[in-house]
Design a protein around this motif. Structure first.
Motif, PDB file in Angstrom:
ATOM      1  N   ALA A  17     -48.330  27.462 105.765  1.00  0.00           N
ATOM      2  CA  ALA A  17     -48.897  26.463 106.038  1.00  0.00           C
ATOM      3  C   ALA A  17     -50.374  26.545 105.546  1.00  0.00           C
ATOM      4  N   GLN A  18     -50.587  28.425 106.047  1.00  0.00           N
ATOM      5  CA  GLN A  18     -52.136  28.713 105.853  1.00  0.00           C
ATOM      6  C   GLN A  18     -52.142  28.546 104.274  1.00  0.00           C
ATOM      7  N   GLU A  19     -51.429  28.859 103.237  1.00  0.00           N
ATOM      8  CA  GLU A  19     -51.600  28.199 101.922  1.00  0.00           C
ATOM      9  C   GLU A  19     -51.830  26.820 101.586  1.00  0.00           C
ATOM     10  N   ASN A  20     -51.165  25.976 102.684  1.00  0.00           N
ATOM     11  CA  ASN A  20     -50.632  24.720 102.121  1.00  0.00           C
ATOM     12  C   ASN A  20     -50.357  24.386 101.500  1.00  0.00           C
ATOM     13  N   ILE A  21     -49.058  25.331 100.492  1.00  0.00           N
ATOM     14  CA  ILE A  21     -48.351  25.397  99.506  1.00  0.00           C
ATOM     15  C   ILE A  21     -46.982  24.194 100.048  1.00  0.00           C
ATOM     16  N   ASN A  22     -47.010  23.808  99.170  1.00  0.00           N
ATOM     17  CA  ASN A  22     -45.745  22.217  98.271  1.00  0.00           C
ATOM     18  C   ASN A  22     -44.158  22.253  98.623  1.00  0.00           C
ATOM     19  N   VAL A  23     -44.279  23.087  99.688  1.00  0.00           N
ATOM     20  CA  VAL A  23     -42.805  23.650  99.995  1.00  0.00           C
ATOM     21  C   VAL A  23     -41.982  22.779 100.973  1.00  0.00           C
ATOM     22  N   ASN A  24     -40.667  21.919 100.466  1.00  0.00           N
ATOM     23  CA  ASN A  24     -40.073  21.247 101.764  1.00  0.00           C
ATOM     24  C   ASN A  24     -39.241  21.900 102.213  1.00  0.00           C
ATOM     25  N   ILE A  25     -39.398  22.056 103.131  1.00  0.00           N
ATOM     26  CA  ILE A  25     -37.675  23.351 104.373  1.00  0.00           C
ATOM     27  C   ILE A  25     -36.634  22.027 104.848  1.00  0.00           C
ATOM     28  N   ALA A  26     -35.335  22.622 103.992  1.00  0.00           N
ATOM     29  CA  ALA A  26     -33.859  21.414 104.400  1.00  0.00           C
ATOM     30  C   ALA A  26     -33.487  22.327 105.555  1.00  0.00           C
ATOM     31  N   ILE A  27     -33.365  22.121 106.759  1.00  0.00           N
ATOM     32  CA  ILE A  27     -32.288  23.157 107.855  1.00  0.00           C
ATOM     33  C   ILE A  27     -31.392  22.198 107.688  1.00  0.00           C
ATOM     34  N   ILE A  28     -30.494  22.895 107.526  1.00  0.00           N
ATOM     35  CA  ILE A  28     -28.867  22.246 108.027  1.00  0.00           C
ATOM     36  C   ILE A  28     -28.443  23.070 108.908  1.00  0.00           C
ATOM     37  N   ASN A  29     -29.103  22.039 110.393  1.00  0.00           N
ATOM     38  CA  ASN A  29     -28.246  23.024 111.023  1.00  0.00           C
ATOM     39  C   ASN A  29     -26.945  22.390 111.733  1.00  0.00           C
ATOM     40  N   ASN A  30     -26.448  23.078 111.454  1.00  0.00           N
ATOM     41  CA  ASN A  30     -25.056  23.025 112.812  1.00  0.00           C
ATOM     42  C   ASN A  30     -24.599  24.006 113.641  1.00  0.00           C
ATOM     43  N   GLU A  88     -44.167  21.698  89.533  1.00  0.00           N
ATOM     44  CA  GLU A  88     -42.252  21.084  89.977  1.00  0.00           C
ATOM     45  C   GLU A  88     -41.857  21.040  91.495  1.00  0.00           C
ATOM     46  N   VAL A  89     -40.907  20.347  91.980  1.00  0.00           N
ATOM     47  CA  VAL A  89     -40.654  20.082  93.264  1.00  0.00           C
ATOM     48  C   VAL A  89     -39.652  20.717  93.734  1.00  0.00           C
ATOM     49  N   VAL A  90     -39.648  21.555  94.555  1.00  0.00           N
ATOM     50  CA  VAL A  90     -39.194  22.952  95.220  1.00  0.00           C
ATOM     51  C   VAL A  90     -38.994  22.615  96.742  1.00  0.00           C
ATOM     52  N   TRP A  91     -37.601  22.436  97.062  1.00  0.00           N
ATOM     53  CA  TRP A  91     -37.029  22.548  97.898  1.00  0.00           C
ATOM     54  C   TRP A  91     -36.269  23.641  98.242  1.00  0.00           C
ATOM     55  N   ALA A  92     -36.402  24.126  99.396  1.00  0.00           N
ATOM     56  CA  ALA A  92     -35.697  25.500  99.986  1.00  0.00           C
ATOM     57  C   ALA A  92     -34.186  24.579 101.281  1.00  0.00           C
ATOM     58  N   ILE A  93     -33.153  25.022 100.906  1.00  0.00           N
ATOM     59  CA  ILE A  93     -32.317  24.810 101.549  1.00  0.00           C
ATOM     60  C   ILE A  93     -31.353  26.103 102.253  1.00  0.00           C
ATOM     61  N   VAL A  94     -31.767  25.882 104.215  1.00  0.00           N
ATOM     62  CA  VAL A  94     -31.716  26.109 104.372  1.00  0.00           C
ATOM     63  C   VAL A  94     -30.283  26.091 105.560  1.00  0.00           C
ATOM     64  N   GLY A  95     -29.578  27.298 106.515  1.00  0.00           N
ATOM     65  CA  GLY A  95     -29.012  26.964 108.110  1.00  0.00           C
ATOM     66  C   GLY A  95     -29.294  27.245 108.428  1.00  0.00           C
ATOM     67  N   ASP A  96     -29.073  26.910 109.745  1.00  0.00           N
ATOM     68  CA  ASP A  96     -29.955  27.500 110.787  1.00  0.00           C
ATOM     69  C   ASP A  96     -30.015  29.215 110.913  1.00  0.00           C
TER      70      ASP A  96
END
Lengths: 188, 567
Positions: B456-469, B434-442
């Protein structure tokens, strides 16, 4: 004698596994859920792996059901009954050290003990130790009578209770692996 | 087979079907780490902080429905798990935590790295064990997995002293049934309760279904849909209930509660029947209990009997497995229509749509709600989304409709900031397809950002979206509304998140304009490994609607109507 019913006092009896930390789990649950304990007793049963708790709380019936449901969430709790719903017997034991430093007080203490299921365990020229084993409100009544004479020390065990007749609360629980004794064979 | 306690742990994990464990080694757990070498079937993920291990196990569990496993050493290693255990406890997530302990002879002596871990974790675990005897170990591990996943799932901790890990015994995997005489998760409902519930449903003019996490946990999606469709009952979801019924379904009226859809909250308040399924009337869902849904009868089905009549007194309370109970109930439910009621709800929905920020022309500004709605659009609405806690979490619930179960993973009950990044890593290990996105705040991201190194060590395919306000946004929102805009301790000085990612070897991109969102999503998903996208959004944005704490559920603060704002 039928056990007396006091206002909103409810008696819960729980059979629990006799394992380290179980009493802690029960007490922690009451603290965490903000349930007030009126009295709590714990002791062994005829089954070596099973202990029995009697818990008296002062609250509405609906909340007691919640306590029972919460107790069942503890994995080590085997069986829970709200025993005050049914005919049952209950006993509380008190040791009361009371002033007996004159003839009048000695006579009063002796007279009171004759009217209650009580006896004098120890008496001297200064104090006497009185034992009473009775239902909770009977114990309360006697303590009220002793109070004016001068109680100097007191201890109560808290209530233990059991259903009348063939209302039998028991379990065939055996642990998967025998619990190794930590010396006294009693783990709670 | 002569095995050490440590080998027994690994052997038992293998037999429970464990393929990945998240952990951090240390003195008291070293024998178990040493035994891992003999069990290459179980992949160990080295986290950067034990809290990450517990959240990863949780994310794995929620994504797969299987038990997640985390491992830590004694003392500080074990106490670092506590937040993750409490998170899993509140959200009924099945995890097993294995901790090392000082040797039995040293227990109670304040030995180096000794903590009373079973004591510390007692209120935040479903059950826990301190293993004194290696003979008990296989039974305990088997019990722990069973307890974690059965009934109302939850975390179970097993504390294993070092000498127990080293002790060698003839190993036999326990056979037969697990005997826990006091542990009896309810299954079926009493037929009289079912009949009473059916009668209420058949007579109701304005029914609403409140669907919670229990729908997903018991797998009652089909039964829920059947019930709703047959009697034409609108369905509102809790945060953790999202995915329990496709949100594109016309009967689904969105999330309820503090930041729920106005239509859902109004419907609850004006209903004549609430059918609460696998939810627990959390205060964030009910608002003021005294004025909560005042004219409704209430049916409550939950696997946990202690949830019945806890916050809301109900007319019919059923302790049971939701799927089983709904299957019992369905034959008694008559086909029905509630056109007036549904029309009334449609009016509320139209009014809400008129207030929706998505309809606003926001020019060059980038709003968090838009970012999340665009993420939905460009991921085809089908990614596994793991959120952190705060404004972005509520916006996710509002602007990322979910079509299937286990596609939203979020800390609902405990509201654990820092959950998102590690839980997303755990989820990806559980569902690599599955495509996995983390949506997180700053703010939340910085609580567990060390796990970027794990990713990074696991090279795991996780996309992290930081919603930075650059704010602790939800706290700031409360300060704006209730503390006269005194922004005490909410403005954030942040690192350059893209440079930070680069330092971890994680590709990154910064988005400041709306027209970059699509490209950024495509970029992140084109890389087979962790990525980080920083969305620089408007600083002082609000999440509406909002039921202020203690207010009645229908007393929502709303965004102004667009039609009126234009005039």
């Amino acid at each position: 004698m039928t056990a007396p019913t006091l206002t909103n006092k409810q008696t819960i009896v729980a059979l629990v596994e006799n394992k380290p930390g179980v009493l802690n789990r029960v007490v922690s649950l009451f603290r965490r859920r903000n349930f007030n304990i009126d009295s709590l007793t714990v002791g062994r049963t005829h089954q070596p792996h099973v202990s029995r708790l009697t818990i008296v709380v002062d609250m509405q019936q609906a909340n007691v059901q919640l306590i029972a449901a919460n107790l069942y969430k503890l994995v080590n709790v085997i069986d829970v009954r709200i025993i005050s719903d049914d005919p049952h017997v209950s006993r509380d034991l008190a040791l009361v050290k009371v002033r007996t430093d004159d003839v009048e007080s000695r006579n009063q203490v002796t007279a009171i003990c004759e009217r209650y299921p009580a006896r004098i365990l120890d008496i001297g020229t200064q104090v006497a130790v009185v034992e009473i084993v009775a239902a909770e409100d009977t114990v309360e009544a006697m303590i009220d009578e002793l109070r004016p004479i001068g109680i100097v020390e007191m201890v109560r065990t808290g209530v233990v209770a059991m259903g009348r007749g063939t209302r039998i609360q028991d379990t065939d629980y055996r642990p998967a692996v025998p619990v190794k004794s930590n010396g006294n064979g009693y783990h709670l | 087979m002569l095995l050490t306690g440590a080998e027994i742990i690994m052997e038992c994990l293998l037999r429970e079907g464990v393929d990945v464990v998240f952990g951090y080694p240390g003195g008291a757990i070293l024998p178990t780490y040493d035994a891992m070498a003999k069990y290459p079937q179980i992949h160990h993920v080295l986290v950067r902080h034990e809290q990450g291990a517990s959240h990863m196990a949780d994310g794995y569990a929620r994504a797969t429905g299987k038990v997640g496993v985390c491992i830590a050493t004694s003392g500080p290693g074990a106490t670092n798990l506590v937040t993750g255990l409490a998170t899993a406890m509140m959200d009924s997530s099945p995890i097993v935590a294995i901790t090392g302990q000082v040797p039995t002879a040293a227990i109670g002596s304040d030995a180096f790295q000794e903590t009373d871990v079973t004591g510390v974790t007692l209120p935040v675990t479903k059950h826990n064990y301190l293993v004194y005897d290696v003979e008990e170990l296989p039974y305990i591990i088997r019990e722990a997995f069973y307890i974690a996943r059965s009934g109302r799932p939850g975390p179970v901790l097993i504390d294993v002293p070092k000498d127990v890990q080293n002790a060698r015994i003839e190993f036999q995997y326990p056979q037969g049934e697990i005997r826990l005489p006091g542990y009896r998760p309810p299954e079926k409902a009493d037929e009289r309760d079912v009949a009473a519930a059916a009668e209420l449903i058949n007579q109701s003019q304005r029914p609403v279904i409140l669907a919670g996490h229990g729908i997903l946990m018991s797998g009652a999606m089909q039964e829920l849909r059947e019930l709703a469709e047959r009697a034409q009952i609108p369905v509102t979801l809790t945060l953790l209930g999202k995915g329990g019924m496709p949100e594109s379904h016309p009967l689904v009226i969105g999330m309820m509660g503090m930041h729920g859809e106005a239509a859902a909250n109004h419907a609850i308040q004006e209903a004549d029947l609430l059918i609460a399924l696998g939810m627990r009337f959390d205060d964030r869902v009910t608002g003021n209990l005294k004025t909560y849904s005042p004219n409704s009868r209430k049916i409550h089905v939950d696997i946990d009997a202690s949830e019945l009549n806890k916050n809301v007194m109900v007319d019919v309370g059923i302790a049971g497995d939701l799927r089983t109970v709904l299957a019992q109930l369905l034959p008694h439910v008559e086909s029905n229509q509630h056109p007036e009621w549904i029309a009334r709800i449609r009016d509320w929905q139209e009014d809400a749509s008129d207030r929706d920020i998505i309809q606003y022309d926001t020019g060059d500004k980038l709003f968090a709600a838009q970012v999340i709605n665009d993420l939905w659009r460009y991921t085809g609405g089908d990614a596994i989304i793991v959120t952190d806690v705060g404004q972005h979490q509520m916006l996710e619930a509002q602007y990322y409709p979910h079509q299937r179960p286990a596609t939203l993973i979020t800390s609902g009950g405990l509201g654990t900031m820092g959950f998102g990044t590690p839980a997303a890593i755990g989820a990806k290990f559980g569902r690599p397809d599955e495509v996995v996105w983390a949506i997180v705040g700053d703010g939340g991201f910085q609580m567990t950002m060390c796990e970027l190194a794990t990713a990074a060590q696991e090279n795991i395919n996780v996309n992290i979206a930081i919603i930075n306000n650059s704010f602790l946004g939800m706290v700031r929102q409360w300060q704006e509304l209730f503390y006269d805009r005194r922004y005490q301790a909410t403005p954030m000085f942040n690192p350059d998140f893209c440079k930070l990612a680069e330092a971890f070897g994680v590709p990154a991109m910064r988005v400041t304009h709306r027209n970059q969102v699509e490209e950024a999503v495509a970029y992140a998903q084109s890389i087979n490994g962790p990525t980080l996208i920083e969305f620089v959004v408007e600083k002082e944005e609000m999440v509406y609607p909002m039921v202020p704490a203690g207010a009645s559920l229908h007393e929502m603060k709303r965004r102004p109507k667009l039609s009126e704002a234009k005039q």
